[in-house]
Design a protein around this motif. Structure first.
Motif, short mmCIF file in Angstrom:
data_model
loop_
_atom_site.label_atom_id
_atom_site.label_comp_id
_atom_site.label_asym_id
_atom_site.label_seq_id
_atom_site.Cartn_x
_atom_site.Cartn_y
_atom_site.Cartn_z
N ILE A 199 0.86 -1.19 0.00
CA ILE A 199 0.00 0.00 0.00
C ILE A 199 0.89 1.23 0.00
CG2 ILE A 199 -1.78 1.28 1.24
CD1 ILE A 199 -2.56 -1.42 2.58
N PHE A 200 0.91 1.96 -1.13
CA PHE A 200 1.73 3.17 -1.18
C PHE A 200 1.21 4.19 -0.17
CE2 PHE A 200 2.16 7.57 -2.53
CZ PHE A 200 3.52 7.69 -2.38
N GLY A 201 2.15 4.79 0.55
CA GLY A 201 1.83 5.86 1.48
C GLY A 201 1.59 5.41 2.90
N ARG A 202 1.43 4.11 3.14
CA ARG A 202 1.25 3.63 4.51
C ARG A 202 2.62 3.46 5.15
NH1 ARG A 202 -2.99 -0.87 5.88
NH2 ARG A 202 -4.29 0.98 5.57
N VAL A 203 2.76 4.03 6.34
CA VAL A 203 4.02 3.95 7.08
C VAL A 203 3.73 3.38 8.46
CG1 VAL A 203 3.86 6.35 7.89
CG2 VAL A 203 6.08 5.23 7.79
N TYR A 204 4.62 2.51 8.92
CA TYR A 204 4.50 1.89 10.24
C TYR A 204 5.62 2.42 11.13
CZ TYR A 204 1.56 -1.50 7.81
OH TYR A 204 0.58 -2.10 7.06
N LEU A 205 5.27 2.73 12.38
CA LEU A 205 6.24 3.22 13.35
C LEU A 205 6.13 2.39 14.62
CD1 LEU A 205 5.24 6.96 13.04
CD2 LEU A 205 7.28 5.93 12.07
N SER A 206 7.27 2.07 15.19
CA SER A 206 7.29 1.36 16.46
C SER A 206 7.75 2.34 17.53
CB SER A 206 8.27 0.19 16.38
OG SER A 206 8.49 -0.35 17.65
N ALA A 207 6.91 2.58 18.47
CA ALA A 207 7.23 3.48 19.58
C ALA A 207 6.68 2.84 20.85
CB ALA A 207 6.66 4.86 19.33
N GLY A 211 4.23 0.51 21.14
CA GLY A 211 3.40 -0.37 20.33
C GLY A 211 3.69 -0.06 18.87
N VAL A 212 2.82 -0.47 17.96
CA VAL A 212 2.98 -0.19 16.54
C VAL A 212 1.83 0.70 16.10
CG1 VAL A 212 3.08 -1.18 14.23
CG2 VAL A 212 4.18 -2.36 16.13
N ILE A 213 2.15 1.80 15.48
CA ILE A 213 1.12 2.68 14.92
C ILE A 213 1.39 2.82 13.43
CG2 ILE A 213 0.72 3.96 17.05
CD1 ILE A 213 2.42 6.21 15.90
N TYR A 214 0.37 3.21 12.68
CA TYR A 214 0.59 3.45 11.25
C TYR A 214 -0.16 4.68 10.81
CZ TYR A 214 -3.99 1.55 9.89
OH TYR A 214 -5.33 1.33 9.73
N GLY A 215 0.29 5.23 9.71
CA GLY A 215 -0.35 6.39 9.13
C GLY A 215 -0.55 6.16 7.64
N ASP A 216 -1.65 6.69 7.12
CA ASP A 216 -1.96 6.65 5.69
C ASP A 216 -2.03 8.06 5.15
OD1 ASP A 216 -2.23 3.86 5.23
OD2 ASP A 216 -4.25 3.88 6.10
N ILE A 217 -1.93 8.19 3.85
CA ILE A 217 -2.08 9.48 3.20
C ILE A 217 -3.51 9.97 3.40
CG2 ILE A 217 -2.07 10.70 1.00
CD1 ILE A 217 0.15 8.78 0.09
N ALA A 218 -3.67 11.19 3.86
CA ALA A 218 -5.01 11.76 4.05
C ALA A 218 -5.60 12.14 2.70
CB ALA A 218 -4.93 13.00 4.95
N ASP A 219 -6.90 11.91 2.55
CA ASP A 219 -7.58 12.27 1.29
C ASP A 219 -7.76 13.75 1.17
OD1 ASP A 219 -7.79 9.64 0.50
OD2 ASP A 219 -9.71 9.37 1.48
#
Length: 99
Positions: free
Chosen positions: A81-89, A91-99
């Motif tokens: 999925i282009f634009g999805r990023v995962y971060l470990s801090a 726990g694990v969180i992720y962000g997607d491109i906002a519409d």
């Protein structure tokens, strides 16, 4: 393979790769050149950044209201999925491109 320092990046805490952007000149290459994600200081600004052109340019993908906590443990993009990023801090969180 060789690695080259990207002069715009002052400090990179973590670096990861994800699916190439649709229509990017890199997508057409075999397998596509991946998007690059980093938790870094770029041109003096701290944040989470994405590059779709091999590190030539960077876009900050968080803002001052959405710091996503400390992202130094791990960062990577989604391979499907282009634009999805995962971060470990915490726990694990992720962000997607906002519409």
């Amino acid at each position: 393979m060789t690695w080259e320092r990207i002069s715009a990046i002052d400090l990179a805490i973590g670096v990861g790769f994800g699916k190439a952007a649709r229509g990017s000149r890199h997508e057409a290459k075999r397998g596509g050149y991946p998007a690059i994600y980093t938790s870094a200081t770029v041109a003096g600004q701290d944040g989470i950044f994405r590059s779709t052109d091999g590190g030539a340019t960077w876009v900050r993908i968080n803002d001052d209201d959405h710091q996503w906590a400390f992202a130094g443990s791990a960062i990577t993009g989604d391979p499907h999925i282009f634009g999805r990023v995962y971060l470990s801090a915490r726990g694990v969180i992720y962000g997607d491109i906002a519409d």
